[in-house]
Design a protein around this motif. Structure first.
Motif, PDB file in Angstrom:
ATOM      1  N   GLY A 197       0.819  -1.202   0.000  1.00 22.13           N
ATOM      2  CA  GLY A 197       0.000   0.000   0.000  1.00 22.13           C
ATOM      3  C   GLY A 197       0.856   1.256   0.000  1.00 22.13           C
ATOM      4  N   PHE A 198       0.421   2.266  -0.741  1.00 26.64           N
ATOM      5  CA  PHE A 198       1.141   3.538  -0.758  1.00 26.64           C
ATOM      6  C   PHE A 198       0.172   4.679  -1.022  1.00 26.64           C
ATOM      7  N   THR A 199       0.619   5.902  -0.708  1.00 32.66           N
ATOM      8  CA  THR A 199      -0.181   7.110  -0.914  1.00 32.66           C
ATOM      9  C   THR A 199       0.446   7.934  -2.032  1.00 32.66           C
ATOM     10  N   THR A 200      -0.362   8.319  -3.014  1.00 30.43           N
ATOM     11  CA  THR A 200       0.171   9.062  -4.149  1.00 30.43           C
ATOM     12  C   THR A 200       0.607  10.467  -3.744  1.00 30.43           C
ATOM     13  N   PRO A 201       1.712  10.944  -4.307  1.00 30.98           N
ATOM     14  CA  PRO A 201       2.128  12.341  -4.101  1.00 30.98           C
ATOM     15  C   PRO A 201       1.347  13.241  -5.058  1.00 30.98           C
ATOM     16  N   PRO A 202       1.399  14.555  -4.882  1.00 30.73           N
ATOM     17  CA  PRO A 202       0.768  15.457  -5.865  1.00 30.73           C
ATOM     18  C   PRO A 202       1.417  15.287  -7.238  1.00 30.73           C
ATOM     19  N   GLY A 203       0.635  15.494  -8.277  1.00 25.75           N
ATOM     20  CA  GLY A 203       1.177  15.350  -9.628  1.00 25.75           C
ATOM     21  C   GLY A 203       0.396  16.167 -10.632  1.00 25.75           C
ATOM     22  N   GLU A 204       0.891  16.214 -11.855  1.00 29.19           N
ATOM     23  CA  GLU A 204       0.239  16.946 -12.924  1.00 29.19           C
ATOM     24  C   GLU A 204      -0.834  16.090 -13.581  1.00 29.19           C
ATOM     25  N   SER A 205      -1.855  16.730 -14.119  1.00 28.06           N
ATOM     26  CA  SER A 205      -2.962  16.030 -14.754  1.00 28.06           C
ATOM     27  C   SER A 205      -2.465  15.152 -15.904  1.00 28.06           C
ATOM     28  N   GLY A 206      -2.949  13.885 -15.927  1.00 26.67           N
ATOM     29  CA  GLY A 206      -2.543  12.956 -16.973  1.00 26.67           C
ATOM     30  C   GLY A 206      -1.957  11.684 -16.393  1.00 26.67           C
ATOM     31  N   PRO A 207      -1.507  10.757 -17.246  1.00 27.67           N
ATOM     32  CA  PRO A 207      -0.954   9.483 -16.776  1.00 27.67           C
ATOM     33  C   PRO A 207       0.454   9.631 -16.206  1.00 27.67           C
ATOM     34  N   ALA A 208       0.755   8.794 -15.199  1.00 32.58           N
ATOM     35  CA  ALA A 208       2.091   8.777 -14.589  1.00 32.58           C
ATOM     36  C   ALA A 208       2.490   7.323 -14.359  1.00 32.58           C
ATOM     37  N   THR A 209       3.737   6.994 -14.686  1.00 30.62           N
ATOM     38  CA  THR A 209       4.234   5.630 -14.499  1.00 30.62           C
ATOM     39  C   THR A 209       4.500   5.352 -13.026  1.00 30.62           C
ATOM     40  N   VAL A 210       4.060   4.186 -12.557  1.00 31.93           N
ATOM     41  CA  VAL A 210       4.303   3.766 -11.182  1.00 31.93           C
ATOM     42  C   VAL A 210       5.412   2.713 -11.185  1.00 31.93           C
ATOM     43  N   THR A 211       6.502   2.991 -10.506  1.00 28.80           N
ATOM     44  CA  THR A 211       7.645   2.085 -10.441  1.00 28.80           C
ATOM     45  C   THR A 211       7.817   1.574  -9.015  1.00 28.80           C
ATOM     46  N   ILE A 212       7.897   0.242  -8.855  1.00 25.03           N
ATOM     47  CA  ILE A 212       8.111  -0.381  -7.548  1.00 25.03           C
ATOM     48  C   ILE A 212       9.505  -0.991  -7.551  1.00 25.03           C
ATOM     49  N   MET A 213      10.313  -0.647  -6.564  1.00 21.75           N
ATOM     50  CA  MET A 213      11.683  -1.143  -6.479  1.00 21.75           C
ATOM     51  C   MET A 213      11.951  -1.720  -5.093  1.00 21.75           C
ATOM     52  N   ASN A 214      12.649  -2.860  -5.066  1.00 22.97           N
ATOM     53  CA  ASN A 214      13.134  -3.447  -3.815  1.00 22.97           C
ATOM     54  C   ASN A 214      14.457  -4.156  -4.084  1.00 22.97           C
ATOM     55  N   SER A 215      14.962  -4.874  -3.096  1.00 23.36           N
ATOM     56  CA  SER A 215      16.262  -5.516  -3.242  1.00 23.36           C
ATOM     57  C   SER A 215      16.253  -6.644  -4.256  1.00 23.36           C
ATOM     58  N   ARG A 216      15.076  -7.128  -4.632  1.00 25.10           N
ATOM     59  CA  ARG A 216      14.987  -8.230  -5.583  1.00 25.10           C
ATOM     60  C   ARG A 216      14.913  -7.770  -7.034  1.00 25.10           C
ATOM     61  N   GLY A 217      14.304  -6.611  -7.251  1.00 20.69           N
ATOM     62  CA  GLY A 217      14.137  -6.150  -8.618  1.00 20.69           C
ATOM     63  C   GLY A 217      13.235  -4.929  -8.673  1.00 20.69           C
ATOM     64  N   SER A 218      12.642  -4.704  -9.853  1.00 21.96           N
ATOM     65  CA  SER A 218      11.775  -3.543 -10.008  1.00 21.96           C
ATOM     66  C   SER A 218      10.722  -3.816 -11.078  1.00 21.96           C
ATOM     67  N   SER A 219       9.701  -2.974 -11.082  1.00 22.72           N
ATOM     68  CA  SER A 219       8.650  -3.053 -12.099  1.00 22.72           C
ATOM     69  C   SER A 219       8.217  -1.632 -12.440  1.00 22.72           C
ATOM     70  N   ASP A 220       7.902  -1.416 -13.719  1.00 21.77           N
ATOM     71  CA  ASP A 220       7.475  -0.078 -14.143  1.00 21.77           C
ATOM     72  C   ASP A 220       6.364  -0.171 -15.187  1.00 21.77           C
ATOM     73  N   ASP A 221       5.538  -1.210 -15.105  1.00 22.14           N
ATOM     74  CA  ASP A 221       4.482  -1.403 -16.088  1.00 22.14           C
ATOM     75  C   ASP A 221       3.110  -1.006 -15.546  1.00 22.14           C
ATOM     76  N   LEU A 222       3.098  -0.151 -14.526  1.00 20.79           N
ATOM     77  CA  LEU A 222       1.840   0.303 -13.942  1.00 20.79           C
ATOM     78  C   LEU A 222       1.628   1.784 -14.278  1.00 20.79           C
ATOM     79  N   THR A 223       0.368   2.177 -14.388  1.00 20.08           N
ATOM     80  CA  THR A 223       0.043   3.568 -14.717  1.00 20.08           C
ATOM     81  C   THR A 223      -1.044   4.091 -13.799  1.00 20.08           C
ATOM     82  N   PHE A 224      -0.786   5.260 -13.223  1.00 20.57           N
ATOM     83  CA  PHE A 224      -1.783   5.961 -12.413  1.00 20.57           C
ATOM     84  C   PHE A 224      -2.128   7.254 -13.139  1.00 20.57           C
ATOM     85  N   VAL A 225      -3.424   7.555 -13.232  1.00 22.27           N
ATOM     86  CA  VAL A 225      -3.878   8.740 -13.969  1.00 22.27           C
ATOM     87  C   VAL A 225      -4.340   9.811 -12.994  1.00 22.27           C
TER      88      VAL A 225
END
Length: 233
Positions: free
Chosen positions: A134-162
């Motif tokens: 679970g996480f809380t979104t920071p303020p951002g500009e109108s439109g889509p933004a890529t969500v990247t999750i990173m930890n010691s095992r790896g990362s992912s960047d195939d998520l989008t928050f609008v």
């Protein structure tokens, strides 16, 4: 004196080497970390206001870490606040990935499709690994933004928050105004229909004129009766 000084430097250098070697051995004793491609099942919600503060939950596996501090979630170019993290049924998955060091080779074990027996002979019954982040979104500009999750095992960047701005709602209101304009046109059509009714009333006047002609015919008939009276005389 110089000999003792050199001896002292050599001893100090040897001590530093021993300490450095001990530190290196300590790091090696922790063991290597498995390399994993994050598996994402779902992220909800996927939209929120530009002011931020949306509580988002991501479900999958390989997305959690040893603690919340071991996980970084970035929305666009800004780090989000990680608020929660849980792992359920991940023992077979952890045992397999720890020994194989490649999470892709433990896909069936992590999905709970088969059991796993480690090098010591311990058998882990089938269990699907379910991780929730679970996480809380920071303020951002109108439109889509890529969500990247990173930890010691790896990362992912195939998520989008609008991010949705207040201006998007105003456009919808403008569409409603256009609809109201269409209603005005309909009212204009009703006025034309009323004009048609007036023409019909005109037709009724012509019919009344026909009735007058019929009355004239009755007068002629009366004249005929007078002639008959003359014949009697």
């Amino acid at each position: 004196m110089r000999v003792f000084a050199l001896s002292g430097c050599s001893a100090a250098f040897a001590l530093l080497c021993v300490l450095a070697l001990g530190a290196c051995e300590g790091e090696v004793s922790q063991g290597p970390v498995p390399s994993c491609d994050h598996v994402i099942w779902e992220m909800t919600p996927t939209t929120g206001p530009t002011s931020g503060g949306t509580e988002v939950v991501v479900d999958g596996y390989f997305i959690a870490g040893d603690s919340e501090r071991d996980v970084v979630v970035r929305v666009g170019s800004t780090d989000a606040d990680v608020t929660s993290m849980s792992r359920v049924g991940c023992d077979p998955c952890d045992a397999c990935t720890t020994e194989n060091l490649l999470c892709a080779s433990c896909d069936r074990e992590c999905r709970g499709l088969t059991d796993y027996t480690d090098g010591a002979g311990t058998v882990y019954e089938p269990s699907a690994c379910v991780e929730t982040l679970g996480f809380t979104t920071p303020p951002g500009e109108s439109g889509p933004a890529t969500v990247t999750i990173m930890n010691s095992r790896g990362s992912s960047d195939d998520l989008t928050f609008v991010y949705e701005g207040a201006g998007d709602d105003d456009d919808s209101a403008g569409d409603d105004d256009d609809s109201a304009g269409d209603d005005d046109d309909s009212a204009g059509d009703d006025d034309d229909s009323a004009g048609d009714d007036d023409d019909s009333a005109g037709d009724d006047d012509d019919s009344a004129g026909d009735d007058d002609d019929s009355a004239g015919d009755d007068d002629d008939s009366a004249g005929d009766d007078d002639d008959s009276a003359g014949d009697d005389d």
